[in-house]
Design an enzyme around this catalytic site. Structure first.
Site, short mmCIF file in Angstrom:
data_model
loop_
_atom_site.label_atom_id
_atom_site.label_comp_id
_atom_site.label_asym_id
_atom_site.label_seq_id
_atom_site.Cartn_x
_atom_site.Cartn_y
_atom_site.Cartn_z
N HIS A 1 34.90 29.56 42.50
CA HIS A 1 35.80 30.58 43.05
C HIS A 1 35.68 31.84 42.19
CE1 HIS A 1 39.25 32.53 44.78
NE2 HIS A 1 39.88 32.55 43.62
N LYS B 1 40.40 40.22 41.48
CA LYS B 1 38.93 40.13 41.46
C LYS B 1 38.30 40.93 42.60
CE LYS B 1 38.94 35.63 41.78
NZ LYS B 1 40.39 35.41 41.77
N ASP C 1 34.92 35.55 46.81
CA ASP C 1 35.77 34.37 47.01
C ASP C 1 35.05 33.07 46.65
OD1 ASP C 1 38.33 33.34 47.67
OD2 ASP C 1 37.44 32.49 49.49
N GLU D 1 37.56 40.27 50.95
CA GLU D 1 38.95 40.13 51.38
C GLU D 1 39.86 40.88 50.41
OE1 GLU D 1 42.60 36.97 51.66
OE2 GLU D 1 40.69 36.34 50.81
N ARG E 1 38.92 41.90 19.74
CA ARG E 1 38.97 43.37 19.70
C ARG E 1 37.70 43.97 19.09
NH1 ARG E 1 44.83 45.29 17.69
NH2 ARG E 1 43.91 47.27 18.39
#
EC number: 2.7.11.-
Length: 310
Positions: free
Chosen positions: A138, A159, A177, A202, A243
């Site tokens: 996914h 996403k 997706d 989507e 970081r």
């Protein structure tokens, strides 16, 4: 693992079917080919009968010198109940003993005009691609400056919206997706979209859009090698995030480990730009330019100079 049958190979390479038509639906379970030269000489102890058998000029010229009785026996032993196919290269004449044995055991005999080595390499590449281990993840796969970026994260983290912004910035969508991934080599993962949702994106509140129709053919591509994973997660207060970029996190997909970056998501962060720059920075690292290491080295030099001054 995907299924490949003899019929698929025959159609892919436009092979001529000579005999054994009843066996064209036999499964091919491995990408390795066999050149049965030593078997034609009479040694069948380690005969890999489950492989596609490839006969070239060397094997057939030796076969022509055998006595008639040996010819029949060798071809009967060559054509087993699990042999997917026997392919002859260079449009060479088919020995009648091979036709007879193939009809008895239902082994397809095919012929190609290609040279043996050329046919062997093409067949191997085709079978390795089709029989490669596969999985589905996914996420969203985008081609950014030639780097295949797999964007993962929980549902609703952003996403698809990030992918849309990346497409608007000139990058190319591969899959949204659901990303189908196959391992074509020990360290090579290639992703593509399922046929049903190819070129579709989507967006919550907007619905399904066709990226190729809206942005043109240059905004999509059918598949892409995955080189880095960027995992989007909601910003957690108190959690320590990298970081400097000195340590590389890895993610295992099938049997391949690839670099993974965890990107915290919070309002006001431009994820598309961050991912775009991360892809560019990844390319720089592969070229040997690591900004984090350069900064660390400079900092160490400054500290060392300061200690010497004291």
């Amino acid at each position: 693992m995907a299924k490949v049958r003899t019929k698929d190979v025959m159609e892919q390479f436009h092979l001529e079917l000579i005999s054994g038509e009843e066996g064209i639906n036999r499964p091919i379970t491995m990408s390795d080919l066999s050149r049965p030269g030593i078997e034609i000489a009479g040694y069948f102890t380690y005969y890999p009968r489950e492989r596609v058998q490839l006969l070239g000029k060397t094997e057939l010229s030796f076969f022509d010198q055998l006595p008639e009785e040996d010819k029949k026996q060798r071809m009967k032993s060559l054509c087993t109940d699990v042999t997917p196919a026997i392919i002859l290269s260079r449009d060479m004449p088919i020995p009648p003993e091979l036709v007879e044995a193939s009809e008895q055991n239902g082994v397809p005999v095919l012929r190609s005009p290609l040279k043996t080595t050329r046919l062997s390499s093409r067949l191997t590449n085709f079978l390795e691609s089709r029989l490669a281990p596969t999985t589905a993840i996914h996420g969203v796969l985008v081609d950014i400056y030639g780097v295949g970026v797999l964007i993962t994260g929980k549902s609703g983290v952003g996403k698809s919206e990030t992918a849309l912004e990346l497409v608007k910035r000139g990058h190319r969508l591969v899959a949204d997706d659901c990303v189908e991934i196959r391992q074509e080599d020990q360290d090579t993962l290639v992703g593509n979209a399922p046929d049903l949702i190819e070129h579709l994106l989507e967006i919550r509140g907007l619905g399904i859009i066709n990226v190729m129709t809206l942005f043109g053919a240059g905004a999509v591509r059918s598949n892409k090698r995955i080189t880095i994973v960027m995992d989007l997660e909601l910003w957690e207060q108190g959690k320590q995030y990298d970081r400097l970029g000195l340590e590389e996190e890895k993610m295992k997909i099938i049997d391949t480990e690839i670099t993974k970056l965890t990107i915290p998501v919070r309002p006001g962060r431009n994820l598309a730009v961050i991912i775009e720059v991360a892809a560019m920075n990844f390319r720089l690292k592969r070229m040997g330019l690591n900004a984090a290491e350069q900064f660390t080295n400079k900092l160490a030099d400054v500290i060392e100079d300061g200690e010497q001054d004291e």
